[in-house]
Design an enzyme around this catalytic site. Structure first.
Site, PDB file in Angstrom:
ATOM      1  CE  LYS A  70      -4.020  -1.978   2.385  1.00 23.54           C
ATOM      2  NZ  LYS A  70      -4.905  -1.850   3.566  1.00 23.54           N
TER       3      LYS A  70
ATOM      4  N   GLY B 241       8.277  -1.224  10.743  1.00 23.43           N
ATOM      5  CA  GLY B 241       7.567   0.012  11.087  1.00 23.43           C
ATOM      6  C   GLY B 241       8.442   0.990  11.831  1.00 23.43           C
TER       7      GLY B 241
END
Length: 399
Positions: A206, A380
């Site tokens: 994404k 992350g």
């Protein structure tokens, strides 16, 4: 940045002292057998744990695994991890059946100098991830009671404001482990003044997941190579048909703006491997990126794109890679990720693999980990560091 590290703690002497180590043992488990499929994160914490064991500390390790809902859930138990950690350390690891309950207390109290205990999954307790400061603090109090000092070696969790990462350091003398220190040093090179040309490769599914890091990196990099599922939203922004490929329709305009502002820095695929289904045995072939059939979906970048990306990477002196180029778990769609990874290893550059799926791909494809400059353990966390965000776990160590 003033963070005390493991060597500072060892210099104080740890023999006979309890050291609470926050590790990132969030390893993937096979759904059927429950066996660990990639022990990379366990191996990453070994230098810190081994140093403490050899120095005679009573080592109490805590970690999360998966996303349980604040209550015990057998499928997310750390018991298999305790077994593997013991094999790698060459000594049994005492496993507590709970996190801060009777089993944890008796396990910690029973430790001899140089022994290691692993507490059950931190996320079996609501206090670990609670957004309520008091609830999180109460859990942190219980955890901190197991240590005379605290070491954070869980870089993959430092971007979380969780009790074991953010609140426990305020309650104990705190230090950065070997892994966290290395991660901060390496990522600091990328955010400081990296040697040029500086080339970044981004993949994954994404655009929305990577938008902030694209915005942060675009002014700093010389080339930004985009593959993976996210490339199709950029191709759509160029006006191309993307068939049934992964697409974030609400991000098309954002991608168009990024392309316009990039000054030609962004490099997109020129060909893709398109399939008639999302399946390992799907019928597939290579098509131009501006000619994806309406009934097909792109599952990998094509050979011309690999060659183009490799050419850009061959000129680089600094490389950051985060995100696979295709569905590398399926052999038919792994060539793009393999090709780009191999090009990175051949470049005369300082290379950083940004954790997560990229690190998993390196191991799954059988690539030599030592041929990369650094493989991060925090997908992350590494992205948020590069975005310039304050990471709660790092801030807690600085205080």
């Amino acid at each position: 940045m003033s963070i005390r590290n493991l060597d500072d703690l060892l210099g104080e002497g740890v023999s006979g002292r309890r050291v609470l180590v926050r590790a990132d043992l969030n390893v993937p488990l096979d759904k059927q057998s429950g066996e660990i499929t990639d022990d990379g994160r366990i191996r990453a914490v070994l230098p810190t744990l081994s140093a403490l064991v050899q120095a005679g500390a009573k080592v109490v390790v805590c970690s999360h695994l998966g996303r349980p809902k604040g209550a015990p859930d057998p499928q997310f138990s750390l018991r298999p991890v305790a077994g593997r950690l013991g094999e790698l350390l060459g000594a049994p690891v005492h496993f507590a059946e709970d996190t801060v309950g009777d089993s944890a207390r008796s396990t910690v109290e029973g430790l001899a100098d140089g022994q290691v205990a692993l507490l059950e999954n931190l996320r079996f307790n609501k206090g670990e991830t609670s957004k309520d400061d008091a609830e999180r603090g109460a859990f942190a109090d219980q955890l901190a009671a197991f240590g005379d000092a605290y070491v954070d070696d869980a870089f993959g969790a430092v971007h979380r404001k969780h009790a074991s990462v953010h609140d426990v350091p305020a309650r104990l003398p705190h230090f950065a482990g070997r892994l966290v220190l290395r991660e901060v040093e390496v990522l600091g090179k990328l955010t400081g003044d990296p040697e040029r040309p500086y080339v970044v490769v981004l993949g994954g599914s994404k655009v929305s997941d990577k938008l902030a890091v694209i915005e942060a990196l675009l002014p700093k990099v010389d080339r930004l190579l985009i593959g993976g599922g996210m490339c199709f939203t950029f191709l759509k922004a160029q006006g191309h048909e993307v068939g049934t490929s992964l697409l974030e329709e609400d991000m098309v305009e954002t991608c168009r703006n990024l392309l316009e502002r990039s000054g030609g820095k962004i490099m997109l695929p020129v060909d893709v491997v398109a399939a008639d289904a999302f399946a390992p045995d799907a019928t597939h072939d290579t098509v131009p990126a501006d000619g994806i059939p309406s009934h097909r979906l792109g599952l990998d970048i094509g050979p011309e794109t690999v060659a183009g990306f490799a050419a850009a990477l061959s000129q680089a002196k600094t490389i950051f890679w985060n995100g696979p180029m295709g569905v590398f778990e399926m052999a038919a769609f792994a060539n793009g990720t393999r090709g780009v990874a191999e090009a990175i290893t051949k470049a005369d550059a300082f290379s950083v693999v940004g954790g997560g799926d990229s690190a998993a791909a390196v191991r799954a494809l059988g690539l030599d980990e030592s041929s990369f400059g650094h493989i991060s353990t925090g997908g992350g966390a590494s992205l948020e560091y590069l975005e310039g965000k304050t990471l709660p776990g790092i801030a807690a160590l600085e205080n």
